[in-house]
Design a protein around this motif. Structure first.
Motif, PDB file in Angstrom:
ATOM      1  N   CYS A  91      48.685  67.141  64.897  1.00  0.00           N
ATOM      2  CA  CYS A  91      49.776  67.417  66.069  1.00  0.00           C
ATOM      3  C   CYS A  91      51.047  66.699  65.347  1.00  0.00           C
ATOM      4  O   CYS A  91      52.124  67.220  65.689  1.00  0.00           O
ATOM      5  CB  CYS A  91      49.297  66.651  67.266  1.00  0.00           C
ATOM      6  SG  CYS A  91      47.945  67.427  67.991  1.00  0.00           S
ATOM      7  N   ALA A  92      50.992  65.528  64.766  1.00  0.00           N
ATOM      8  CA  ALA A  92      51.937  64.906  64.131  1.00  0.00           C
ATOM      9  C   ALA A  92      52.782  65.745  63.200  1.00  0.00           C
ATOM     10  O   ALA A  92      53.922  65.573  63.141  1.00  0.00           O
ATOM     11  CB  ALA A  92      51.514  63.666  63.588  1.00  0.00           C
ATOM     12  N   ALA A  93      51.937  66.754  62.434  1.00  0.00           N
ATOM     13  CA  ALA A  93      52.685  67.572  61.504  1.00  0.00           C
ATOM     14  C   ALA A  93      53.276  68.855  62.038  1.00  0.00           C
ATOM     15  O   ALA A  93      53.735  69.709  61.360  1.00  0.00           O
ATOM     16  CB  ALA A  93      51.658  67.785  60.360  1.00  0.00           C
ATOM     17  N   GLY A  94      53.125  68.887  63.398  1.00  0.00           N
ATOM     18  CA  GLY A  94      53.659  70.077  64.068  1.00  0.00           C
ATOM     19  C   GLY A  94      52.627  71.431  64.155  1.00  0.00           C
ATOM     20  O   GLY A  94      53.273  72.337  64.102  1.00  0.00           O
ATOM     21  N   ARG A  95      51.654  70.927  63.740  1.00  0.00           N
ATOM     22  CA  ARG A  95      50.475  72.084  63.470  1.00  0.00           C
ATOM     23  C   ARG A  95      49.387  71.850  64.602  1.00  0.00           C
ATOM     24  O   ARG A  95      47.899  71.763  64.408  1.00  0.00           O
ATOM     25  CB  ARG A  95      49.779  72.038  62.151  1.00  0.00           C
ATOM     26  CG  ARG A  95      51.079  72.158  61.132  1.00  0.00           C
ATOM     27  CD  ARG A  95      50.344  71.933  59.712  1.00  0.00           C
ATOM     28  NE  ARG A  95      49.670  73.399  59.258  1.00  0.00           N
ATOM     29  CZ  ARG A  95      48.402  73.281  58.277  1.00  0.00           C
ATOM     30  NH1 ARG A  95      48.344  72.247  57.787  1.00  0.00           N
ATOM     31  NH2 ARG A  95      47.999  74.547  58.114  1.00  0.00           N
ATOM     32  N   ALA A  96      49.454  71.861  65.829  1.00  0.00           N
ATOM     33  CA  ALA A  96      48.773  71.587  66.879  1.00  0.00           C
ATOM     34  C   ALA A  96      47.578  72.567  66.991  1.00  0.00           C
ATOM     35  O   ALA A  96      46.445  72.436  67.371  1.00  0.00           O
ATOM     36  CB  ALA A  96      49.412  71.397  68.305  1.00  0.00           C
ATOM     37  N   TYR A  97      47.752  73.819  66.474  1.00  0.00           N
ATOM     38  CA  TYR A  97      46.858  74.686  66.329  1.00  0.00           C
ATOM     39  C   TYR A  97      45.390  74.337  65.392  1.00  0.00           C
ATOM     40  O   TYR A  97      44.488  74.936  65.696  1.00  0.00           O
ATOM     41  CB  TYR A  97      47.333  76.224  65.899  1.00  0.00           C
ATOM     42  CG  TYR A  97      47.779  76.197  64.639  1.00  0.00           C
ATOM     43  CD1 TYR A  97      47.285  76.277  63.314  1.00  0.00           C
ATOM     44  CD2 TYR A  97      49.194  75.978  64.263  1.00  0.00           C
ATOM     45  CE1 TYR A  97      47.645  76.445  62.231  1.00  0.00           C
ATOM     46  CE2 TYR A  97      49.962  75.773  63.266  1.00  0.00           C
ATOM     47  CZ  TYR A  97      49.147  76.169  62.103  1.00  0.00           C
ATOM     48  OH  TYR A  97      49.688  75.998  60.765  1.00  0.00           O
ATOM     49  N   ARG A  98      45.734  73.454  64.658  1.00  0.00           N
ATOM     50  CA  ARG A  98      44.694  72.790  64.002  1.00  0.00           C
ATOM     51  C   ARG A  98      44.026  71.668  64.564  1.00  0.00           C
ATOM     52  O   ARG A  98      42.892  71.128  64.007  1.00  0.00           O
ATOM     53  CB  ARG A  98      45.107  72.356  62.602  1.00  0.00           C
ATOM     54  CG  ARG A  98      45.946  73.508  61.654  1.00  0.00           C
ATOM     55  CD  ARG A  98      44.731  74.509  61.283  1.00  0.00           C
ATOM     56  NE  ARG A  98      45.257  75.572  60.297  1.00  0.00           N
ATOM     57  CZ  ARG A  98      44.933  76.830  60.162  1.00  0.00           C
ATOM     58  NH1 ARG A  98      43.881  77.090  60.841  1.00  0.00           N
ATOM     59  NH2 ARG A  98      45.563  77.516  59.421  1.00  0.00           N
ATOM     60  N   CYS A  99      44.410  71.307  65.477  1.00  0.00           N
ATOM     61  CA  CYS A  99      43.771  70.115  66.288  1.00  0.00           C
ATOM     62  C   CYS A  99      42.503  70.326  66.812  1.00  0.00           C
ATOM     63  O   CYS A  99      42.260  71.327  67.323  1.00  0.00           O
ATOM     64  CB  CYS A  99      44.746  69.802  67.513  1.00  0.00           C
ATOM     65  SG  CYS A  99      44.150  68.428  68.705  1.00  0.00           S
ATOM     66  N   GLU A 100      41.437  69.508  66.772  1.00  0.00           N
ATOM     67  CA  GLU A 100      40.204  69.554  67.201  1.00  0.00           C
ATOM     68  C   GLU A 100      40.207  69.602  68.599  1.00  0.00           C
ATOM     69  O   GLU A 100      39.163  70.296  69.160  1.00  0.00           O
ATOM     70  CB  GLU A 100      39.321  68.464  66.625  1.00  0.00           C
ATOM     71  CG  GLU A 100      39.149  68.428  65.057  1.00  0.00           C
ATOM     72  CD  GLU A 100      38.322  67.382  64.894  1.00  0.00           C
ATOM     73  OE1 GLU A 100      37.585  66.571  65.715  1.00  0.00           O
ATOM     74  OE2 GLU A 100      37.816  67.217  63.731  1.00  0.00           O
ATOM     75  N   GLN A 101      41.035  69.232  69.349  1.00  0.00           N
ATOM     76  CA  GLN A 101      41.207  69.384  71.007  1.00  0.00           C
ATOM     77  C   GLN A 101      42.163  70.377  71.244  1.00  0.00           C
ATOM     78  O   GLN A 101      42.520  70.502  72.783  1.00  0.00           O
ATOM     79  CB  GLN A 101      41.413  68.203  71.593  1.00  0.00           C
ATOM     80  CG  GLN A 101      40.465  66.915  71.024  1.00  0.00           C
ATOM     81  CD  GLN A 101      40.955  65.558  71.703  1.00  0.00           C
ATOM     82  OE1 GLN A 101      41.533  65.255  72.935  1.00  0.00           O
ATOM     83  NE2 GLN A 101      40.887  64.519  70.831  1.00  0.00           N
ATOM     84  N   VAL A 102      42.570  71.218  70.454  1.00  0.00           N
ATOM     85  CA  VAL A 102      43.660  72.078  70.831  1.00  0.00           C
ATOM     86  C   VAL A 102      43.007  73.270  72.195  1.00  0.00           C
ATOM     87  O   VAL A 102      41.833  73.584  72.092  1.00  0.00           O
ATOM     88  CB  VAL A 102      44.000  72.763  69.708  1.00  0.00           C
ATOM     89  CG1 VAL A 102      43.057  73.935  69.190  1.00  0.00           C
ATOM     90  CG2 VAL A 102      45.074  73.895  70.227  1.00  0.00           C
ATOM     91  N   ALA A 103      43.828  73.590  73.004  1.00  0.00           N
ATOM     92  CA  ALA A 103      43.842  74.393  74.130  1.00  0.00           C
ATOM     93  C   ALA A 103      44.572  75.763  73.579  1.00  0.00           C
ATOM     94  O   ALA A 103      45.640  75.613  73.569  1.00  0.00           O
ATOM     95  CB  ALA A 103      44.074  73.891  75.309  1.00  0.00           C
ATOM     96  N   MET A 104      43.753  76.853  73.531  1.00  0.00           N
ATOM     97  CA  MET A 104      44.423  77.963  73.223  1.00  0.00           C
ATOM     98  C   MET A 104      44.731  79.080  74.484  1.00  0.00           C
ATOM     99  O   MET A 104      43.994  78.998  75.470  1.00  0.00           O
ATOM    100  CB  MET A 104      43.681  78.799  72.283  1.00  0.00           C
ATOM    101  CG  MET A 104      43.369  77.959  70.933  1.00  0.00           C
ATOM    102  SD  MET A 104      44.837  77.601  69.963  1.00  0.00           S
ATOM    103  CE  MET A 104      45.540  78.995  69.169  1.00  0.00           C
ATOM    104  N   ARG A 105      45.569  79.843  74.372  1.00  0.00           N
ATOM    105  CA  ARG A 105      45.976  80.493  75.580  1.00  0.00           C
ATOM    106  C   ARG A 105      44.939  81.826  75.863  1.00  0.00           C
ATOM    107  O   ARG A 105      44.237  82.045  74.844  1.00  0.00           O
ATOM    108  CB  ARG A 105      47.443  81.295  75.413  1.00  0.00           C
ATOM    109  CG  ARG A 105      48.592  80.085  75.615  1.00  0.00           C
ATOM    110  CD  ARG A 105      49.709  80.240  76.160  1.00  0.00           C
ATOM    111  NE  ARG A 105      50.429  79.177  76.176  1.00  0.00           N
ATOM    112  CZ  ARG A 105      50.438  78.391  77.491  1.00  0.00           C
ATOM    113  NH1 ARG A 105      50.042  78.961  78.527  1.00  0.00           N
ATOM    114  NH2 ARG A 105      51.051  77.075  77.448  1.00  0.00           N
TER     115      ARG A 105
END
Length: 346
Positions: free
Chosen positions: A102-116
């Protein structure tokens, strides 16, 4: 609220009422003002297979990830930071906001990411949608909601051109003149490519790419693409972009590429495919796959639009409300000269 709901592969979206979204502490609720129809959603709606690297939709899903809107509700932890009425766009996924990704601006790699298009995060083919504040960007006053909804595909193009290691004076071939192909052409021009040739099976669509940065267009249904590129560019392309994303398009890009070229795969193919590695090996091609963007790409696109350094409004070729949306969505599954069709829910 009204939303366009997916029921089953190959069936039209159904406009019906679904529950309104509610904000978490770090969320915003947006009134969706514009949402683009993406080729990813068109392919996704037809795909029954979740084993090809892209998850299958569940019945009741609401897609839509290229959007802009107006803040109508602010989560409790954001009060004082955001206000109702602000005009924004947002990345289509929501991460924890704290991890390294998330800090790197790549939240899609976050383990807790919510996808649409999941039960937990309704997409923007709807009257309202929920976004994480960390994924949200304010729009300059001179950037319309339609342009705000174009930030996402423009960011895809920006990331693809960055990954291509484009050098000033390079010649490029872009296979596919849909929204992503046109966005790639726009950024290739911005970063100094000398010849930007776009090919498409719909000649009129390829020609429209010239308005957004391409230097020449090829009707691939009538012309031999490699020989025509040599005529138009005075030589062979150093970079070939596959912006189609259907079975066979990767092999086509490999076939079009000359020795020692770079092939950048941008189109998202959601089905099993095959290609001949020996053809890429003997040409010693540099093959790169790209996926979405960083938050920084969104920031750059918003800044470029706000300062008038790129123009994108002409990418929007049609606007529809819910009454015509399902029909417009289905129509885009067939060849046409449309570039970007926008849903305007309100």
């Amino acid at each position: 609220m009204k939303a366009a709901v997916w029921k089953a592969p190959g069936t039209p979206l159904v406009i019906e009422d679904v529950p309104d979204p509610t904000p978490g502490p770090g969320d915003l609720i947006l009134k969706v003002r514009a949402c683009g129809i993406c080729g990813t959603d068109l392919h996704w709606s037809e795909s029954p297979d979740g084993n090809a690297g892209w998850r299958a939709l569940e019945p009741g899903a609401v897609m839509g990830h290229e959007f802009a809107g107006e803040v109508v509700e602010v989560g409790r932890d954001l009060r004082g930071q955001w206000r109702v009425g602000e005009r924004v766009c947002a990345q289509p996924f929501s991460g924890c906001g704290r991890c390294a990704h998330c800090a790197a601006g790549r939240a899609y790699r976050c383990e807790q990411v919510a996808m649409r298009a999941t039960a937990g995060l309704t997409g923007a083919y709807a009257e309202y949608t929920r976004v994480g504040a960390a994924a949200t960007l304010r729009l300059p006053e001179n950037v319309s909601f339609q342009e705000g909804a174009l930030v996402e595909p423009l960011a895809v193009g920006l990331n693809a051109v960055a990954k291509a290691r484009l050098e000033p004076g390079d010649s490029v071939l872009i296979v596919g003149a849909g929204p992503v192909g046109v966005a790639v052409a726009l950024w290739c021009r911005f970063f100094g490519a000398r010849h930007i040739v776009v090919s498409d099976l719909i000649g009129r669509r390829a020609e429209r790419a010239v308005e957004f940065g391409a230097t020449a267009a090829i009707d691939a249904s009538r012309e031999d693409v490699p020989s025509r590129v040599r005529q138009l560019a005075g030589g062979q392309p150093r970079v070939v972009f596959d912006c189609v994303g259907v079975p066979g398009s990767l092999q086509l890009a490999i076939d079009y590429a000359p020795f020692d070229a770079r092939v950048v795969v941008v189109g998202l193919c959601m089905a099993a495919d095959r290609f001949f590695p020996a053809k890429a090996i003997t040409k010693e091609l540099d093959l790169t796959f790209v996926f979405v963007y960083r938050r920084r790409d969104f920031e750059v696109v918003v800044d470029m639009l706000g300062n008038g350094r790129i123009g994108a409004a002409g990418l929007v070729t049609d606007r529809v409300g819910f009454a015509a949306f399902s029909e417009a969505f289905e129509a885009l599954k067939k060849p046409s000269d449309q570039i970007k069709v926008m849903l305007e829910p309100h």
